[in-house]
Scaffold this motif. Structure first.
Motif, PDB file in Angstrom:
ATOM      1  N   SER A  27     -13.068  39.701 -17.590  1.00  0.00           N
ATOM      2  CA  SER A  27     -13.821  38.584 -17.016  1.00  0.00           C
ATOM      3  C   SER A  27     -14.440  37.709 -18.099  1.00  0.00           C
ATOM      4  N   ASP A  28     -14.641  38.257 -19.321  1.00  0.00           N
ATOM      5  CA  ASP A  28     -15.202  37.479 -20.417  1.00  0.00           C
ATOM      6  C   ASP A  28     -14.148  36.618 -21.111  1.00  0.00           C
ATOM      7  N   ALA A  29     -12.879  36.990 -20.978  1.00  0.00           N
ATOM      8  CA  ALA A  29     -11.815  36.269 -21.665  1.00  0.00           C
ATOM      9  C   ALA A  29     -11.530  34.941 -20.965  1.00  0.00           C
ATOM     10  N   ARG A  30     -10.978  34.034 -21.706  1.00  0.00           N
ATOM     11  CA  ARG A  30     -10.592  32.753 -21.122  1.00  0.00           C
ATOM     12  C   ARG A  30      -9.244  32.936 -20.447  1.00  0.00           C
ATOM     13  N   PRO A  31      -9.191  32.910 -19.131  1.00  0.00           N
ATOM     14  CA  PRO A  31      -7.935  33.205 -18.444  1.00  0.00           C
ATOM     15  C   PRO A  31      -6.849  32.157 -18.645  1.00  0.00           C
ATOM     16  N   ASP A  32      -7.238  30.898 -18.846  1.00  0.00           N
ATOM     17  CA  ASP A  32      -6.226  29.869 -18.945  1.00  0.00           C
ATOM     18  C   ASP A  32      -5.782  29.586 -20.377  1.00  0.00           C
ATOM     19  N   LEU A  37      -1.765  27.758 -24.373  1.00  0.00           N
ATOM     20  CA  LEU A  37      -1.056  27.946 -25.636  1.00  0.00           C
ATOM     21  C   LEU A  37       0.446  28.090 -25.407  1.00  0.00           C
ATOM     22  N   ARG A  38       0.835  28.762 -24.325  1.00  0.00           N
ATOM     23  CA  ARG A  38       2.256  28.917 -24.004  1.00  0.00           C
ATOM     24  C   ARG A  38       2.887  27.536 -23.750  1.00  0.00           C
ATOM     25  N   ARG A  39       2.186  26.698 -23.002  1.00  0.00           N
ATOM     26  CA  ARG A  39       2.680  25.356 -22.717  1.00  0.00           C
ATOM     27  C   ARG A  39       2.732  24.515 -23.997  1.00  0.00           C
ATOM     28  N   CYS A  40       1.737  24.681 -24.849  1.00  0.00           N
ATOM     29  CA  CYS A  40       1.641  23.858 -26.056  1.00  0.00           C
ATOM     30  C   CYS A  40       2.702  24.204 -27.099  1.00  0.00           C
ATOM     31  N   ARG A  41       3.320  25.359 -26.980  1.00  0.00           N
ATOM     32  CA  ARG A  41       4.372  25.722 -27.940  1.00  0.00           C
ATOM     33  C   ARG A  41       5.561  24.774 -27.864  1.00  0.00           C
ATOM     34  N   THR A  42       5.777  24.181 -26.696  1.00  0.00           N
ATOM     35  CA  THR A  42       6.952  23.329 -26.509  1.00  0.00           C
ATOM     36  C   THR A  42       6.622  21.841 -26.486  1.00  0.00           C
ATOM     37  N   VAL A  43       5.352  21.483 -26.609  1.00  0.00           N
ATOM     38  CA  VAL A  43       4.954  20.071 -26.580  1.00  0.00           C
ATOM     39  C   VAL A  43       5.349  19.424 -27.903  1.00  0.00           C
ATOM     40  N   ALA A  52      -7.066  21.162 -29.198  1.00  0.00           N
ATOM     41  CA  ALA A  52      -8.310  21.927 -29.042  1.00  0.00           C
ATOM     42  C   ALA A  52      -8.014  23.409 -28.854  1.00  0.00           C
ATOM     43  N   ALA A  53      -6.956  23.725 -28.104  1.00  0.00           N
ATOM     44  CA  ALA A  53      -6.611  25.130 -27.870  1.00  0.00           C
ATOM     45  C   ALA A  53      -6.186  25.809 -29.165  1.00  0.00           C
ATOM     46  N   TRP A  54      -5.360  25.134 -29.964  1.00  0.00           N
ATOM     47  CA  TRP A  54      -4.918  25.731 -31.228  1.00  0.00           C
ATOM     48  C   TRP A  54      -6.085  25.850 -32.215  1.00  0.00           C
ATOM     49  N   GLU A  55      -6.982  24.879 -32.215  1.00  0.00           N
ATOM     50  CA  GLU A  55      -8.154  24.957 -33.101  1.00  0.00           C
ATOM     51  C   GLU A  55      -9.042  26.133 -32.712  1.00  0.00           C
TER      52      GLU A  55
END
Length: 69
Positions: A27-32, A37-43, A52-55
């Motif tokens: 519950s403490d982890a960021r679920p999304d 990050l999975r989506r951003c691998r192909t952007v 922001a996610a990679w940073e």
């Protein structure tokens, strides 16, 4: 001398141990974060959300994450 030290060790109570740090629950982890990050691998274009996610991932990896609570 050794007998005295053994007697003192047997009579004195042990020193209190350090408490175990709390574990991070799901519950403490960021679920999304993983899905972002999975989506951003192909952007292939600049995406502010991906940047922001990679940073955040880099800060977490290098232990520079600030406590925002």
């Amino acid at each position: 001398m050794a007998l005295t030290l053994a007697l003192l060790a047997a009579v004195d109570p042990p020193a209190p141990r350090a408490s175990v740090p709390p574990q991070i629950s799901g519950s403490d982890a960021r679920p999304d974060m993983a899905s972002v990050l999975r989506r951003c691998r192909t952007v292939t274009t600049a995406d502010p959300e991906c940047g922001a996610a990679w940073e955040a991932k880099r800060r977490h990896f290098f232990g520079q994450e600030e406590d925002t609570k």
